[in-house]
Design a protein around this motif. Structure first.
Motif, mmCIF file in Angstrom:
data_model
loop_
_atom_site.group_PDB
_atom_site.id
_atom_site.type_symbol
_atom_site.label_atom_id
_atom_site.label_comp_id
_atom_site.label_asym_id
_atom_site.label_seq_id
_atom_site.Cartn_x
_atom_site.Cartn_y
_atom_site.Cartn_z
ATOM 1 N N SER A 164 -24.460 -10.636 -8.248
ATOM 2 C CA SER A 164 -23.952 -9.321 -8.648
ATOM 3 C C SER A 164 -22.437 -9.254 -8.562
ATOM 4 O O SER A 164 -21.817 -8.471 -9.266
ATOM 5 N N GLN A 165 -21.840 -10.092 -7.715
ATOM 6 C CA GLN A 165 -20.372 -10.146 -7.688
ATOM 7 C C GLN A 165 -19.827 -11.125 -8.729
ATOM 8 O O GLN A 165 -18.622 -11.357 -8.787
ATOM 9 N N ARG A 166 -20.735 -11.706 -9.506
ATOM 10 C CA ARG A 166 -20.386 -12.576 -10.644
ATOM 11 C C ARG A 166 -19.594 -13.810 -10.193
ATOM 12 O O ARG A 166 -18.577 -14.169 -10.782
ATOM 13 N N PHE A 177 -10.712 -13.621 -10.872
ATOM 14 C CA PHE A 177 -10.128 -12.591 -9.985
ATOM 15 C C PHE A 177 -10.064 -13.125 -8.550
ATOM 16 O O PHE A 177 -10.772 -12.642 -7.679
ATOM 17 N N PRO A 194 -3.828 -7.984 -6.266
ATOM 18 C CA PRO A 194 -4.852 -7.701 -5.255
ATOM 19 C C PRO A 194 -6.135 -7.137 -5.871
ATOM 20 O O PRO A 194 -6.080 -6.358 -6.820
ATOM 21 N N VAL A 195 -7.272 -7.585 -5.356
ATOM 22 C CA VAL A 195 -8.576 -7.209 -5.901
ATOM 23 C C VAL A 195 -9.481 -6.804 -4.738
ATOM 24 O O VAL A 195 -9.407 -7.404 -3.670
ATOM 25 N N THR A 196 -10.312 -5.806 -4.962
ATOM 26 C CA THR A 196 -11.324 -5.446 -3.970
ATOM 27 C C THR A 196 -12.665 -6.005 -4.406
ATOM 28 O O THR A 196 -13.105 -5.750 -5.526
ATOM 29 N N TYR A 197 -13.325 -6.791 -3.544
ATOM 30 C CA TYR A 197 -14.688 -7.284 -3.797
ATOM 31 C C TYR A 197 -15.668 -6.482 -2.947
ATOM 32 O O TYR A 197 -15.379 -6.192 -1.787
ATOM 33 N N GLY A 198 -16.789 -6.145 -3.517
ATOM 34 C CA GLY A 198 -17.885 -5.557 -2.750
ATOM 35 C C GLY A 198 -17.693 -4.138 -2.260
ATOM 36 O O GLY A 198 -18.164 -3.800 -1.174
ATOM 37 N N PRO A 199 -17.019 -3.257 -3.032
ATOM 38 C CA PRO A 199 -16.942 -1.865 -2.567
ATOM 39 C C PRO A 199 -18.278 -1.147 -2.748
ATOM 40 O O PRO A 199 -19.127 -1.599 -3.516
ATOM 41 N N ASP A 241 -20.986 1.176 -4.137
ATOM 42 C CA ASP A 241 -21.200 1.404 -5.573
ATOM 43 C C ASP A 241 -22.482 2.224 -5.717
ATOM 44 O O ASP A 241 -23.564 1.667 -5.781
ATOM 45 N N HIS A 251 -22.950 -1.671 -13.448
ATOM 46 C CA HIS A 251 -22.732 -3.072 -13.059
ATOM 47 C C HIS A 251 -23.978 -3.918 -13.284
ATOM 48 O O HIS A 251 -23.894 -5.090 -13.639
#
Lengths: 396, 94
Positions: free
Chosen positions: A100-102, A201, A209-214, A216, A224
């Motif tokens: 799911s986080q690809r 990413f 900067p990137v946020t992973y796993g917020p 949802d 998604h």
């Protein structure tokens, strides 16, 4: 240009670790479990001997292995692991998160029966359960296919149109521990084929900067999931392209659905992994006797090639799906249910039966598959199936 | 928040802008809101100190204490610690 081939003697596990050595991933996080252990054992020797540049993370469980893989892949590393059965089951939660986080993680899986009762031998209950996790699933008949498909899996997973993790399967002990001739490409050619990994990413890119796993919730989770479904629809074309390019490198040709003597066949069995080889031998024998028999091997189970499979199967009179696991749906094994569902729109439809076999490593022999073709022949003649779901090789 | 289609958003639930938590207002679920009686308030900052969400603000120029309702969850700690008893929890009108 074709890579110079070297023929070596490798077990299925060795074929996977040899592919991993040539791929030279940035990170491997894994935990040993029979019958997968030798993949990671051999690979850690490559790390110890300095033959790869990989950061090897020995973790305390498979849950941690996949968690470390998710972290590494999100950071921007080309990431691999390997597992079997209960190890895959322990990873379960994070297996879904990886998809799911690809994250394009590639994981050779050595198929082994899930407990309980505890058993270390081959069946497909482990990976059949993960069909809904969002991973691409590729099944392999022998060590050669494992080697080739692990290399191809990197390109499929990392394709920008896909960005999904891939499992590459082989049968526990039957394939994983049997020495076979495996033809190997040159290291440099494989490195060139997989290319340098350019993550989309990466967390380590501090300029972006990137946020992973917020969190949802009901506002975006559905969108998604819709993206994941959409990405899987793009997989078949990408696999075809990767296989075509790989053929130029290795001389070996792969298809998402392999068929054997299916042209003009009236009776066919569908099987996965090593049983495909046994079924091919049986078909050779039957063809000599004038029986129009064939084999269909849908190597790519996720995404499921329903329409194409329907087209192939519509030409047969009777088809048996051989399932090396139970679905406990009372409707037959998992592969049988999926193939049947795919045939709903097909016209004409063949008669369909299911053979559940080989659970917990129970042997499947040519005589038993011959018996399946016998049943198919009788069904084709009678115009109906005598027994929809048959348990092959169980003591009655 | 404008809700976008699955074709318009980054894949995998990723958020590509930094510092976006600032845009996320979390005060929407309170049942009671604290109201400060300014005629009684001595700006002692007890409420500012005790607020678990840093939702009490103080303007040093005007020497004025206030509540940022976009982040206040309505827990009522400020009412409890106020030495002047000039903060009252009032039912939130929606």
């Amino acid at each position: 240009m074709m890579s110079k081939q070297k023929i070596t003697a490798l077990a299925g596990t060795g074929a996977a670790s040899e592919a991993m050595r040539q791929i030279n991933p940035d990170v491997v996080a894994a935990y040993p479990i029979t019958p997968q252990t030798e993949i990671v054992m051999k690979f850690s020797e490559f790390v110890g001997d300095g033959k790869v540049d990989t950061e090897m993370i020995p973790v305390e469980s498979e849950h941690s292995a996949m968690s470390a893989c998710v972290g590494a892949s999100a950071a921007g590393a080309r990431t691999m692991t390997a597992t079997s059965a209960n190890g895959l089951a322990l990873m379960w939660e994070i297996v879904y998160i990886a998809a799911s986080q690809r994250l394009p993680i590639v994981m050779p899986v050595v198929n082994r029966a899930l407990s309980g009762p505890i058993n270390i031998h081959c069946d497909h209950s482990d990976t059949m359960g993960t069909r809904e996790s969002g991973w691409i699933q590729i099944y392999c008949e022998n060590g050669q296919e494992v080697y080739d498909n692990v290399i191809c899996a990197i390109r499929i997973a990392e394709n920008k149109k896909v960005l999904l993790p891939v499992m590459v399967m082989q049968d526990g002990f039957i394939t994983s521990h049997a020495l076979e001739r495996v033809s190997i490409n040159e290291d440099a050619d494989v490195r060139k084929f997989v290319g340098e990994y350019k993550p989309e990413f990466p967390l380590l890119d501090i300029d972006k900067p990137v946020t992973y796993g917020p969190l949802d919730l009901f506002d975006y989770y559905f969108e998604h999931k819709r993206q994941q479904s959409d990405a899987l629809t793009r997989v078949p074309k990408v696999i075809d392209e990767v296989y075509a390019e790989y053929k130029k490198l290795s001389g070996r040709e792969y298809r998402r659905i392999e068929t054997y003597k299916a042209d003009g066949a009236e009776l066919a069995v569908i099987a996965l992994n090593s049983t495909v080889g046994t079924a091919k031998d049986v078909v050779d024998e039957l063809r000599e006797k004038g029986v129009k028999a064939g084999v269909v091997f849908p190597r790519m189970i996720r995404p499921f090639p329903g329409e194409e499979l329907g087209e192939i199967l519509s030409k047969f009179k009777a088809v048996a799906v051989l399932d090396r696991s139970e679905s406990f749906s009372s409707q037959g094994g998992p592969l049988f249910c999926e193939v049947k569902a795919a045939l709903y729109e097909t016209n004409p439809r063949p008669l369909m039966m299911n053979g559940i076999y080989g659970l917990g490593g129970r042997e499947i022999n040519p005589e038993q598959i011959m018996g399946v073709f016998d049943d198919l022949g009788k069904a084709a003649k009678a115009g109906k199936i005598a027994e929809k779901v048959k348990y092959i090789g169980v003591r009655d | 928040m404008s809700e976008k289609s699955w074709k318009e958003i980054p894949i995998g639930g990723k958020i590509l802008e930094a510092g976006n938590a600032r845009e996320y207002k979390t005060g929407g679920w309170k049942t009671f809101r604290p109201e400060i009686d300014r005629s009684e308030c001595i700006n002692c900052l007890f409420c500012w100190l005790y607020c678990p969400d840093m939702a009490v603000t103080h303007d040093p120029v005007k020497n004025e204490t206030a509540v940022n309702y976009e982040y206040c969850k309505g827990c009522g700690i400020c009412e409890q610690v106020c030495p002047k008893k000039c903060i009252k929890m009032v039912k939130e009108e929606r």
